[in-house]
Write an enzyme that holds these catalytic residues in place. Structure first.
Site, PDB file in Angstrom:
ATOM      1  N   VAL A  50      -0.456  -1.902   1.191  1.00 19.91           N
ATOM      2  CA  VAL A  50       0.584  -1.047   0.615  1.00 19.91           C
ATOM      3  C   VAL A  50       1.039  -1.581  -0.740  1.00 19.91           C
ATOM      4  O   VAL A  50       1.271  -0.814  -1.679  1.00 19.91           O
ATOM      5  CB  VAL A  50       1.786  -0.914   1.577  1.00 19.91           C
ATOM      6  CG1 VAL A  50       2.908  -0.095   0.947  1.00 19.91           C
ATOM      7  CG2 VAL A  50       1.346  -0.290   2.903  1.00 19.91           C
ATOM      8  N   CYS A  51       1.137  -2.899  -0.857  1.00 25.59           N
ATOM      9  CA  CYS A  51       1.679  -3.528  -2.063  1.00 25.59           C
ATOM     10  C   CYS A  51       0.987  -3.087  -3.359  1.00 25.59           C
ATOM     11  O   CYS A  51       1.675  -2.763  -4.331  1.00 25.59           O
ATOM     12  CB  CYS A  51       1.646  -5.042  -1.931  1.00 25.59           C
ATOM     13  SG  CYS A  51       2.587  -5.654  -0.514  1.00 25.59           S
ATOM     14  N   PRO A  52      -0.348  -3.039  -3.413  1.00 30.71           N
ATOM     15  CA  PRO A  52      -0.959  -2.659  -4.687  1.00 30.71           C
ATOM     16  C   PRO A  52      -0.642  -1.218  -5.093  1.00 30.71           C
ATOM     17  O   PRO A  52      -0.571  -0.927  -6.283  1.00 30.71           O
ATOM     18  CB  PRO A  52      -2.455  -2.862  -4.468  1.00 30.71           C
ATOM     19  CG  PRO A  52      -2.648  -2.900  -3.003  1.00 30.71           C
ATOM     20  CD  PRO A  52      -1.356  -3.402  -2.420  1.00 30.71           C
ATOM     21  N   ILE A  55       2.711  -1.541  -6.882  1.00 27.26           N
ATOM     22  CA  ILE A  55       2.576  -2.220  -8.168  1.00 27.26           C
ATOM     23  C   ILE A  55       1.941  -1.284  -9.189  1.00 27.26           C
ATOM     24  O   ILE A  55       2.413  -1.176 -10.329  1.00 27.26           O
ATOM     25  CB  ILE A  55       1.758  -3.515  -8.018  1.00 27.26           C
ATOM     26  CG1 ILE A  55       2.513  -4.506  -7.126  1.00 27.26           C
ATOM     27  CG2 ILE A  55       1.460  -4.136  -9.377  1.00 27.26           C
ATOM     28  CD1 ILE A  55       1.659  -5.658  -6.615  1.00 27.26           C
TER      29      ILE A  55
END
Length: 180
Positions: A50-52, A55
Site C-alpha cells: 500500500v505504501c508505494p 508515496i
C-alpha cells in the site's frame, strides 16, 4: 498523540532524497518553517504494497503543494539506506522527489504519538502544519488502508482560506458567510 493546535516537535531528523548518491547524513530541521506549510505523512514500512501507492500519489501532487507554499515530507521508521534502496528499485518511487525522513530510532513517531505498538512501526498518519509550526490537521489510518493525497490538498486549500468551508468544499467555491 499530538493533535490540532499542538506544535510540531522542533527536532532534526535524518532524511534521504534522490537516487544519485548514497545517504551521507543529511538532516532536516523540523523547527524551521521558512514561512511555509508542511505536509508530513508517515507510512509503516518500505518495500510493502500500500505504501508505494501513497508515496506516488503524494509525489504526483508535489507541485500542487508547492504552489500553495507547502513542503511535502514523507517518513517511515526505516533507515536512510533502506529508503535509498527502495527508490533505486522502483522508478515511480525515484520520481517522488521530496525528502523522506528516516526515523529508524522512532524519535519523531514517538513524539507525534503515532507508533503502532504491537508492530513497532508508524501508523499511516498525515499532518498539515502551518508556517508557525502549529499542527492544523491530523488524520491517522490503520496499517492496511491507504490515504487520498487529493483530500490532503483539499484540506490544505480550506485551511489556507481561514474561512468556514462546508463539507466537500473545493478551491474556488464559495465559503460560508453566516449572517451577523
Amino acid at each position: 498523540m499530538l493533535t490540532v493546535g499542538d506544535k510540531l516537535p522542533a527536532i532534526k531528523v535524518p532524511v534521504q532524497q534522490g537516487t544519485s548518491a548514497l545517504p551521507a547524513g543529511e538532516t532536516l530541521d523540523l523547527g524551521q518553517s521558512n514561512g511555509r506549510w508542511k505536509i508530513l505523512f508517515y507510512w509503516p514500512k518500505d518495500f510493502t504494497f500500500v505504501c508505494p501507492t501513497e508515496i506516488q500519489g503524494y509525489g504526483e501532487l508535489k507541485s500542487d503543494f508547492a504552489d500553495r507554499d507547502a513542503d511535502l515530507i514523507g517518513a517511515s521508521t526505516d533507515t536512510d539506506f533502506v529508503h535509498f534502496a527502495w527508490r533505486k528499485s522502483d522508478e515511480r518511487l525515484a520520481a517522488a522527489d521530496f525528502p523522506w525522513i528516516a526515523d529508524n530510532k522512532k524519535e519523531l513517531a514517538e513524539a507525534l504519538g503515532i507508533l503502532a505498538k504491537d508492530e513497532g512501526v508508524a501508523f499511516r498518519a498525515t499532518f498539515i502544519i502551518d508556517p508557525d509550526n502549529v499542527i492544523r490537521h491530523v488524520t491517522v489510518n490503520g496499517l492496511n488502508v491507504g490515504r487520498n493525497p487529493q483530500e490532503t490538498l483539499r484540506i490544505l486549500d480550506a485551511l489556507q482560506t481561514d474561512e468556514l468551508c462546508p463539507c466537500n468544499w473545493s478551491q474556488g467555491e464559495e465559503v460560508l458567510r453566516p449572517a451577523a
